[in-house]
Design a protein around this motif. Structure first.
Motif, PDB file in Angstrom:
ATOM      1  N   ALA A  38       4.831  -2.523  20.041  1.00 55.06           N
ATOM      2  CA  ALA A  38       5.236  -1.213  19.526  1.00 55.06           C
ATOM      3  C   ALA A  38       6.166  -1.366  18.334  1.00 55.06           C
ATOM      4  O   ALA A  38       6.020  -0.675  17.316  1.00 55.06           O
ATOM      5  CB  ALA A  38       5.932  -0.414  20.622  1.00 55.06           C
ATOM      6  N   ILE A  39       7.115  -2.283  18.434  1.00 54.58           N
ATOM      7  CA  ILE A  39       8.082  -2.490  17.354  1.00 54.58           C
ATOM      8  C   ILE A  39       7.392  -2.996  16.097  1.00 54.58           C
ATOM      9  O   ILE A  39       7.711  -2.578  14.974  1.00 54.58           O
ATOM     10  CB  ILE A  39       9.182  -3.454  17.820  1.00 54.58           C
ATOM     11  N   ILE A  40       6.423  -3.885  16.252  1.00 55.29           N
ATOM     12  CA  ILE A  40       5.672  -4.395  15.097  1.00 55.29           C
ATOM     13  C   ILE A  40       4.895  -3.276  14.425  1.00 55.29           C
ATOM     14  O   ILE A  40       4.867  -3.177  13.185  1.00 55.29           O
ATOM     15  CB  ILE A  40       4.742  -5.546  15.533  1.00 55.29           C
ATOM     16  N   HIS A  41       4.272  -2.414  15.196  1.00 59.84           N
ATOM     17  CA  HIS A  41       3.551  -1.280  14.597  1.00 59.84           C
ATOM     18  C   HIS A  41       4.501  -0.424  13.767  1.00 59.84           C
ATOM     19  O   HIS A  41       4.166  -0.007  12.647  1.00 59.84           O
ATOM     20  CB  HIS A  41       2.905  -0.424  15.693  1.00 59.84           C
ATOM     21  N   GLY A  42       5.684  -0.159  14.294  1.00 60.48           N
ATOM     22  CA  GLY A  42       6.638   0.649  13.552  1.00 60.48           C
ATOM     23  C   GLY A  42       7.099  -0.010  12.273  1.00 60.48           C
ATOM     24  O   GLY A  42       7.241   0.649  11.233  1.00 60.48           O
ATOM     25  N   ALA A  43       7.315  -1.332  12.321  1.00 59.31           N
ATOM     26  CA  ALA A  43       7.735  -2.061  11.127  1.00 59.31           C
ATOM     27  C   ALA A  43       6.632  -2.087  10.080  1.00 59.31           C
ATOM     28  O   ALA A  43       6.889  -1.915   8.872  1.00 59.31           O
ATOM     29  CB  ALA A  43       8.145  -3.484  11.506  1.00 59.31           C
ATOM     30  N   MET A  44       5.398  -2.296  10.510  1.00 56.04           N
ATOM     31  CA  MET A  44       4.273  -2.315   9.573  1.00 56.04           C
ATOM     32  C   MET A  44       4.106  -0.963   8.888  1.00 56.04           C
ATOM     33  O   MET A  44       3.833  -0.890   7.683  1.00 56.04           O
ATOM     34  CB  MET A  44       2.988  -2.712  10.290  1.00 56.04           C
ATOM     35  N   ALA A  45       4.281   0.111   9.651  1.00 56.71           N
ATOM     36  CA  ALA A  45       4.161   1.447   9.064  1.00 56.71           C
ATOM     37  C   ALA A  45       5.182   1.630   7.957  1.00 56.71           C
ATOM     38  O   ALA A  45       4.872   2.163   6.879  1.00 56.71           O
ATOM     39  CB  ALA A  45       4.338   2.507  10.143  1.00 56.71           C
ATOM     40  N   ARG A  46       6.400   1.188   8.178  1.00 58.33           N
ATOM     41  CA  ARG A  46       7.455   1.320   7.173  1.00 58.33           C
ATOM     42  C   ARG A  46       7.155   0.478   5.941  1.00 58.33           C
ATOM     43  O   ARG A  46       7.291   0.946   4.805  1.00 58.33           O
ATOM     44  CB  ARG A  46       8.801   0.902   7.779  1.00 58.33           C
ATOM     45  N   LEU A  47       6.758  -0.755   6.167  1.00 59.40           N
ATOM     46  CA  LEU A  47       6.552  -1.668   5.043  1.00 59.40           C
ATOM     47  C   LEU A  47       5.329  -1.298   4.213  1.00 59.40           C
ATOM     48  O   LEU A  47       5.342  -1.420   2.982  1.00 59.40           O
ATOM     49  CB  LEU A  47       6.429  -3.103   5.564  1.00 59.40           C
ATOM     50  N   MET A  48       4.275  -0.854   4.872  1.00 58.21           N
ATOM     51  CA  MET A  48       3.056  -0.517   4.138  1.00 58.21           C
ATOM     52  C   MET A  48       3.185   0.767   3.330  1.00 58.21           C
ATOM     53  O   MET A  48       2.326   1.062   2.496  1.00 58.21           O
ATOM     54  CB  MET A  48       1.873  -0.428   5.107  1.00 58.21           C
ATOM     55  N   LEU A  49       4.246   1.515   3.562  1.00 56.30           N
ATOM     56  CA  LEU A  49       4.523   2.700   2.740  1.00 56.30           C
ATOM     57  C   LEU A  49       5.344   2.359   1.495  1.00 56.30           C
ATOM     58  O   LEU A  49       5.566   3.221   0.645  1.00 56.30           O
ATOM     59  CB  LEU A  49       5.265   3.757   3.557  1.00 56.30           C
ATOM     60  N   ASP A  92      12.931  -8.026   8.007  1.00 57.84           N
ATOM     61  CA  ASP A  92      14.011  -7.892   8.978  1.00 57.84           C
ATOM     62  C   ASP A  92      14.534  -6.459   9.031  1.00 57.84           C
ATOM     63  O   ASP A  92      14.789  -5.916  10.116  1.00 57.84           O
ATOM     64  CB  ASP A  92      15.168  -8.831   8.614  1.00 57.84           C
ATOM     65  N   SER A  93      14.696  -5.841   7.885  1.00 60.27           N
ATOM     66  CA  SER A  93      15.187  -4.464   7.834  1.00 60.27           C
ATOM     67  C   SER A  93      14.210  -3.515   8.518  1.00 60.27           C
ATOM     68  O   SER A  93      14.622  -2.629   9.294  1.00 60.27           O
ATOM     69  CB  SER A  93      15.404  -4.028   6.388  1.00 60.27           C
ATOM     70  N   ALA A  94      12.920  -3.682   8.255  1.00 61.09           N
ATOM     71  CA  ALA A  94      11.912  -2.812   8.870  1.00 61.09           C
ATOM     72  C   ALA A  94      11.854  -3.014  10.384  1.00 61.09           C
ATOM     73  O   ALA A  94      11.721  -2.054  11.149  1.00 61.09           O
ATOM     74  CB  ALA A  94      10.545  -3.085   8.249  1.00 61.09           C
ATOM     75  N   LEU A  95      11.967  -4.257  10.834  1.00 59.79           N
ATOM     76  CA  LEU A  95      11.959  -4.537  12.269  1.00 59.79           C
ATOM     77  C   LEU A  95      13.187  -3.940  12.950  1.00 59.79           C
ATOM     78  O   LEU A  95      13.091  -3.396  14.058  1.00 59.79           O
ATOM     79  CB  LEU A  95      11.905  -6.045  12.509  1.00 59.79           C
ATOM     80  N   ARG A  96      14.324  -4.042  12.276  1.00 63.52           N
ATOM     81  CA  ARG A  96      15.548  -3.462  12.837  1.00 63.52           C
ATOM     82  C   ARG A  96      15.418  -1.948  12.967  1.00 63.52           C
ATOM     83  O   ARG A  96      15.724  -1.369  14.022  1.00 63.52           O
ATOM     84  CB  ARG A  96      16.752  -3.810  11.963  1.00 63.52           C
TER      85      ARG A  96
END
Length: 207
Positions: A149-160, A24-28
């Protein structure tokens, strides 16, 4: 409104063991970054009733949203320039004066007319919105139009995230690149007037 959990069907399969709170935090954060960079979520406010001697007027955005920027402003039928801050010494000097406003400064919580109006009037503004820091989801139309687009951004954050089952530096770079590409494309659509992003009505309260 769509909740962050509505993204899970496309997000969670690639993130084994990811807690819902982290997702949720990454998606936000991804949604906030998307809206700030693309300006895809725009709202026409109801008229602001300007009063002589009062320069500042508080925003009243929809629940779960925050104002990011002023896109367009018209005072009594005449367009005035908008800035995110005091751009130059001329504006700083005008803030200490009264008269017919020539500029509007968009702050994080309110707008300020420069110079301070010396008479009553009506201000119409269009603003770009973004999810607030405490938002529990996002507008339906944004979800359907820009979910990928939002999912790509969240995945980038979480996978780091270090030392997690879903940590993947290479995939994070890929998702970040896709986020940048899709966000830029959304921004170009907005600039060309082709956006189908949601428009809602919000009221500006007098400060």
């Amino acid at each position: 409104m769509k909740f962050w959990s509505d993204f899970y069907d496309l997000l969670m399969p690639d993130l084994p063991g990811c807690p819902a709170a982290a997702a949720d935090s990454a998606l936000r954060q991804s949604s906030i970054a998307f809206c700030e960079q693309s300006l895809a979520w725009q709202t026409e406010h109801l008229p602001v009733f300007v009063m002589g001697g009062i320069a500042e007027y508080a925003y009243s955005p929809p629940e779960g949203a925050a104002v990011h920027a002023i896109i367009h402003a018209v005072l009594d039928g005449e367009e005035i320039e908008s800035f995110a801050c005091e751009k130059n010494i001329k504006i700083k000097n005008l803030r200490r004066q009264t008269g017919k406003p020539r500029y509007v400064l968009g702050g994080p919580f309110s707008l300020t007319l420069v110079p301070t109006p010396d008479s009553n009037g009506v201000l119409a503004v269009t603003v770009a919105l973004k999810p607030s820091a405490l938002s529990t989801g996002i507008d339906d139309a944004l979800f359907h139009e820009y979910r990928e687009a939002i999912i790509h951004g969240a995945m980038a954050r979480l996978m780091l995230s270090p030392k997690k089952p879903y940590t993947n530096i290479q995939l994070a770079a890929y998702h970040q690149q896709q986020f940048i590409i899709k966000t830029a494309a959304a921004g170009m659509r907005v600039a060309r007037g082709y956006t189908r992003a949601p428009f809602q009505t919000a009221i500006l309260r007098r400060g």
